[in-house]
Design a protein around this motif. Structure first.
Motif, PDB file in Angstrom:
ATOM      1  N   THR A   1       0.813  -1.222   0.000  1.00 39.39           N
ATOM      2  CA  THR A   1       0.000   0.000   0.000  1.00 39.39           C
ATOM      3  C   THR A   1       0.845   1.271   0.000  1.00 39.39           C
ATOM      4  OG1 THR A   1      -0.151  -0.159   2.416  1.00 39.39           O
ATOM      5  CG2 THR A   1      -1.968  -1.103   1.135  1.00 39.39           C
ATOM      6  N   TYR A   2       2.162   1.110  -0.192  1.00 42.32           N
ATOM      7  CA  TYR A   2       3.070   2.259  -0.197  1.00 42.32           C
ATOM      8  C   TYR A   2       2.917   3.099   1.065  1.00 42.32           C
ATOM      9  CZ  TYR A   2       6.023   2.313  -4.288  1.00 42.32           C
ATOM     10  OH  TYR A   2       7.039   2.051  -5.160  1.00 42.32           O
ATOM     11  N   GLU A   3       3.066   2.412   2.190  1.00 42.75           N
ATOM     12  CA  GLU A   3       2.987   3.068   3.490  1.00 42.75           C
ATOM     13  C   GLU A   3       4.224   2.712   4.316  1.00 42.75           C
ATOM     14  OE1 GLU A   3      -1.746   3.256   4.513  1.00 42.75           O
ATOM     15  OE2 GLU A   3      -0.756   1.307   4.680  1.00 42.75           O
ATOM     16  N   ILE A   4       4.518   3.547   5.293  1.00 35.17           N
ATOM     17  CA  ILE A   4       5.568   3.291   6.264  1.00 35.17           C
ATOM     18  C   ILE A   4       4.930   3.266   7.640  1.00 35.17           C
ATOM     19  CG2 ILE A   4       7.682   4.125   7.338  1.00 35.17           C
ATOM     20  CD1 ILE A   4       8.238   3.266   4.543  1.00 35.17           C
ATOM     21  N   GLY A   5       5.013   2.121   8.314  1.00 32.93           N
ATOM     22  CA  GLY A   5       4.544   2.050   9.685  1.00 32.93           C
ATOM     23  C   GLY A   5       5.549   2.706  10.616  1.00 32.93           C
TER      24      GLY A   5
ATOM     25  N   ARG B   1       8.529   3.595  -9.574  1.00 33.59           N
ATOM     26  CA  ARG B   1       8.556   2.933  -8.269  1.00 33.59           C
ATOM     27  C   ARG B   1       9.983   2.602  -7.846  1.00 33.59           C
ATOM     28  NH1 ARG B   1       4.020  -1.646  -7.092  1.00 33.59           N
ATOM     29  NH2 ARG B   1       2.258  -0.265  -6.682  1.00 33.59           N
ATOM     30  N   ASN B   2      10.772   2.133  -8.789  1.00 40.86           N
ATOM     31  CA  ASN B   2      12.131   1.712  -8.459  1.00 40.86           C
ATOM     32  C   ASN B   2      12.983   2.848  -7.910  1.00 40.86           C
ATOM     33  OD1 ASN B   2      11.560  -0.898  -9.254  1.00 40.86           O
ATOM     34  ND2 ASN B   2      12.373  -0.627 -11.323  1.00 40.86           N
ATOM     35  N   GLU B   3      12.594   4.086  -8.184  1.00 37.65           N
ATOM     36  CA  GLU B   3      13.345   5.224  -7.675  1.00 37.65           C
ATOM     37  C   GLU B   3      13.289   5.311  -6.157  1.00 37.65           C
ATOM     38  OE1 GLU B   3      15.242   7.464  -9.252  1.00 37.65           O
ATOM     39  OE2 GLU B   3      14.941   6.457 -11.186  1.00 37.65           O
TER      40      GLU B   3
ATOM     41  N   MET C   1      11.041 -13.632  -2.584  1.00 40.76           N
ATOM     42  CA  MET C   1      10.570 -12.447  -3.287  1.00 40.76           C
ATOM     43  C   MET C   1      11.114 -11.183  -2.626  1.00 40.76           C
ATOM     44  SD  MET C   1       8.499 -13.970  -5.495  1.00 40.76           S
ATOM     45  CE  MET C   1       7.267 -12.802  -6.098  1.00 40.76           C
ATOM     46  N   LEU C   2      11.634 -10.286  -3.426  1.00 38.74           N
ATOM     47  CA  LEU C   2      12.045  -8.954  -2.978  1.00 38.74           C
ATOM     48  C   LEU C   2      11.247  -7.929  -3.763  1.00 38.74           C
ATOM     49  CD1 LEU C   2      14.025  -7.173  -1.284  1.00 38.74           C
ATOM     50  CD2 LEU C   2      15.555  -7.216  -3.271  1.00 38.74           C
ATOM     51  N   ASN C   3      10.520  -7.095  -3.052  1.00 43.21           N
ATOM     52  CA  ASN C   3       9.692  -6.062  -3.688  1.00 43.21           C
ATOM     53  C   ASN C   3       8.743  -6.661  -4.712  1.00 43.21           C
ATOM     54  OD1 ASN C   3      11.001  -4.126  -2.131  1.00 43.21           O
ATOM     55  ND2 ASN C   3      12.550  -3.737  -3.697  1.00 43.21           N
ATOM     56  N   GLY C   4       8.165  -7.805  -4.338  1.00 41.92           N
ATOM     57  CA  GLY C   4       7.128  -8.423  -5.172  1.00 41.92           C
ATOM     58  C   GLY C   4       7.626  -9.172  -6.377  1.00 41.92           C
ATOM     59  N   ARG C   5       8.947  -9.359  -6.515  1.00 43.99           N
ATOM     60  CA  ARG C   5       9.504 -10.058  -7.671  1.00 43.99           C
ATOM     61  C   ARG C   5      10.446 -11.165  -7.196  1.00 43.99           C
ATOM     62  NH1 ARG C   5       6.060  -7.352  -9.456  1.00 43.99           N
ATOM     63  NH2 ARG C   5       6.098  -5.869 -11.209  1.00 43.99           N
TER      64      ARG C   5
ATOM     65  N   PRO D   1       4.143   5.975  -7.011  1.00 45.81           N
ATOM     66  CA  PRO D   1       4.507   6.501  -8.328  1.00 45.81           C
ATOM     67  C   PRO D   1       3.853   5.747  -9.475  1.00 45.81           C
ATOM     68  CG  PRO D   1       6.447   6.146  -6.954  1.00 45.81           C
ATOM     69  CD  PRO D   1       5.303   5.464  -6.287  1.00 45.81           C
ATOM     70  N   GLY D   2       3.324   4.538  -9.204  1.00 43.74           N
ATOM     71  CA  GLY D   2       2.616   3.810 -10.252  1.00 43.74           C
ATOM     72  C   GLY D   2       3.516   2.893 -11.047  1.00 43.74           C
ATOM     73  N   ILE D   3       3.968   3.319 -12.210  1.00 45.87           N
ATOM     74  CA  ILE D   3       4.737   2.475 -13.115  1.00 45.87           C
ATOM     75  C   ILE D   3       6.051   2.036 -12.462  1.00 45.87           C
ATOM     76  CG2 ILE D   3       5.942   4.390 -14.223  1.00 45.87           C
ATOM     77  CD1 ILE D   3       5.537   2.876 -16.895  1.00 45.87           C
TER      78      ILE D   3
END
Length: 608
Positions: free
Chosen positions: A189-193, A246-248, A292-296, A240-242
């Motif tokens: 969800t692109y969040e930081i706890g 995101r990788n940035e 998996m790292l970052n979903g890959r 960032p979407g794409i």
């Protein structure tokens, strides 16, 4: 280590005093003294934080010593503030006095502790701190990792570490202050706890302000009220979407992007505390048979790292040495380390975070099974997870190694219960990372199946693991190391399989006829050409075996008599670093001339 290497890199304050340096010291083998004033004679001076067994301590006594005492003065006025005394790690059980008042007791040789010494301080600013440490060298029921119980190191065990071996430091805070901070990346969800815990005097109107930056870009500036002395929030970032965008912002070994943070504790308009920190956005998980790292899917290329130096043992000679170790691992083509039988200094984790290196953190083993041993492990492992939870570099927790401390897993239910309990405890304390219950063999509760196999014949390794039906041919019929891979009742459920120890080639260019008596290696190579050839062939097999989701080569450096490192103990390489890197990554490289005359140590440099 110098004044500017703050020892707790994710909760940094500007004002602190480093108490490393010269302390008074004495051995107390007969436990004659019980209080600081009773110490009859200070027989030595020692350089903290180096253990008395080491050269850098100035003592270099590797004999059996059950207990030691330390003492030093420092100047610090109370200034109307709280004063907190910190110890990075003291092996094994410590008692601490300030100006003759007992201020702390702690058991556990690899984890930090602290004491609020405000009430013990002298008003004139002249303070005395005294430390008693008991570390019975024959006690096999305490977590001791690779520390030998014999007088001289043997096989794969190393000299002992007694007493203070990480930084001692002191800082002053307001009456109410930030005691701890936890970051949890939530990739989906692109969040930081963010969890902030306050300590000290309880006040009703406490607020915390949290700012997060990506470089110069401010990502969040949030303001929360503390309830019951804590705030627990999720900070939403703009997705960032794409993938290219995101990788940035995502953290990985290839792009170790850190997000800088500032956390300020306020009471109304008054600032009570302000700390600097950092976090990162990344995820680690298991999807069927892949890590998996970052979903890959991400292939792990790890090297076993004992974390010892010849002149200073478990303590790095300097912060630069920790940084250089991270750099050398990456220069050899690996993307991570399995820190073996050691809870590493937080400064190493800082450099792994900043430079981009994956870390498997492993609990140091005890070597006797008893209720006391397990209680000690549970306590120290809990402290280690709490200390290191927020480091993005850590991707896996390992509770046990090769059934050490639980030697009868196939026969004794209590031993199996211990592994399963530590696995579930770890998953409870941290649900965001995979956990290995027992690495190497005899697996039960585990998210990754780790296999240790030191067969140095590449053809045999290929035949063993390049199979079409691993459940039948590997788990039922073949037993690397003579051990079953999974316990009855815990069949392989499709978890990722990682070859977590293999290789172990000792480089012996002088062909010493007594080498087997003085150095340890699982196999030997007597020339640079044969050494490189065997390494290349082994790495080609493990890189190309589809069954494996990764591997961990043994090992990073020679460590005392264990001479199977890719680097010598002083970090000079046995082969050029770019040649090692190409072989590690299974990349074809133009043949290079390799010097085999003399010592047979070609190319590259170690520490400057």
């Amino acid at each position: 280590m110098n004044q500017f290497e703050y020892p707790r890199p994710q909760l940094v304050r500007d004002n602190w005093i480093n108490l490393n340096g010269t302390w008074r010291f004495t051995f107390d083998d007969e436990l004659k003294y019980s209080m600081p004033e009773g110490v009859g004679e200070w027989t030595h001076e020692i350089t903290v934080p180096f253990a008395p067994e080491t050269e850098m301590s100035g003592i270099q006594d590797t004999g059996f010593h059950r207990a030691v005492w330390y003492e030093r003065e420092f100047e610090l006025s109370p200034n109307g503030k709280r004063t907190i005394l910190h110890f990075g790690a003291v092996d094994y059980a410590a008692r601490v006095w300030v100006n003759g008042q007992l201020v702390a007791e702690h058991e556990g040789g690899h984890t930090p502790f602290q004491a609020d010494i405000t009430g013990a301080m002298n008003a004139d600013g002249k303070q005395v701190v005294t430390v008693f440490v008991e570390d019975d060298p024959a006690d096999l029921a305490k977590p001791r990792g690779k520390q030998d119980w014999l007088l001289e190191p043997h096989s794969i065990w190393y000299p002992r570490t007694t007493g203070i071996w990480q930084t001692v430091w002191v800082e002053q805070v307001e009456d109410t202050y930030i005691a701890s901070l936890r970051w949890t990346p939530i990739f989906e969800t692109y969040e930081i706890g963010c969890e902030v815990f306050a300590a000290g005097h309880t006040q009703e109107e406490l607020f915390v302000e949290v700012k997060i930056w990506h470089g110069e870009q401010l990502l969040a500036d949030d303001y929360y009220k503390l309830l019951g002395g804590e705030a627990n929030r999720k900070i939403a970032l703009s997705d960032p979407g794409i993938d290219d965008s995101r990788n940035e912002i995502l953290w990985s070994p290839e792009r170790p992007t850190l997000l800088d943070a500032e956390v300020t504790l306020r009471c109304g308009d008054r600032v009570l505390d302000r700390i600097r920190s950092y976090t990162a956005l990344r995820s680690v998980s298991i999807n069927r048979d892949r890590f998996m790292l970052n979903g890959r899917p991400y292939q792990l290329r790890l090297v076993l790292d004992q974390g010892y130096w010849p002149e200073s043992f478990m303590t790095a000679p300097s912060d630069e040495h920790l940084k250089r170790d991270v750099e050398l691992v990456k220069l050899m083509g690996f993307n991570g380390v399995r820190k073996h039988q050691k809870i590493e200094d937080p400064r190493f984790l800082y450099w792994a975070d900043r430079l981009g290196l994956l870390v498997w953190e492993e609990m140091p083993s005890a070597y006797r099974f008893s209720s006391r041993a397990i209680s000690r492990m549970v306590s120290e492992w809990t402290e280690a997870i709490q200390r290191d939870y927020s480091h993005p570099c850590i991707i896996v927790w390992v509770a046990f190694n090769e059934s050490w401390g639980v030697p009868n897993l196939t026969l004794t239910q209590a031993h199996r219960n211990a592994v399963e309990a530590l696995y579930h405890l770890t998953r409870t304390l941290d649900s965001t990372r995979p956990v290995i219950g027992n690495d190497g063999w005899e697996a039960s509760a585990t998210d990754i199946l780790g296999i240790h196999d030191y067969d140095c014949d590449p053809e045999k390794l290929e035949a063993r693991y390049a199979v079409t039906d691993p459940v039948r041919t590997l788990f039922d019929q073949r037993r690397p190391g003579g051990r079953i891979l999974t316990l009855d009742g815990f069949p392989h459920r499709g978890q990722p399989i990682v070859l977590t120890e293999f290789g172990g080639i000792a480089y012996d260019p002088k062909q010493d006829p007594d080498a087997d008596k003085t150095t340890w290696g699982y196999s030997r190579a007597h020339s640079a050409d044969s050494y490189l050839s065997l390494y290349r062939r082994l790495l080609k097999v493990v890189n190309e075996t589809f069954m494996f989701s990764g591997f961990c080569y043994t090992q990073f450096t020679d460590t005392f008599q264990e001479a199977n490192g890719l680097l010598n103990a002083d970090r000079t390489p046995k082969l050029p670093l770019d040649v090692i890197s190409a072989a590690t990554r299974n990349v074809a490289q133009q043949k290079k001339d390799i010097e085999t005359e003399g010592d047979g140590i070609p190319g590259g440099t170690g520490m400057p």
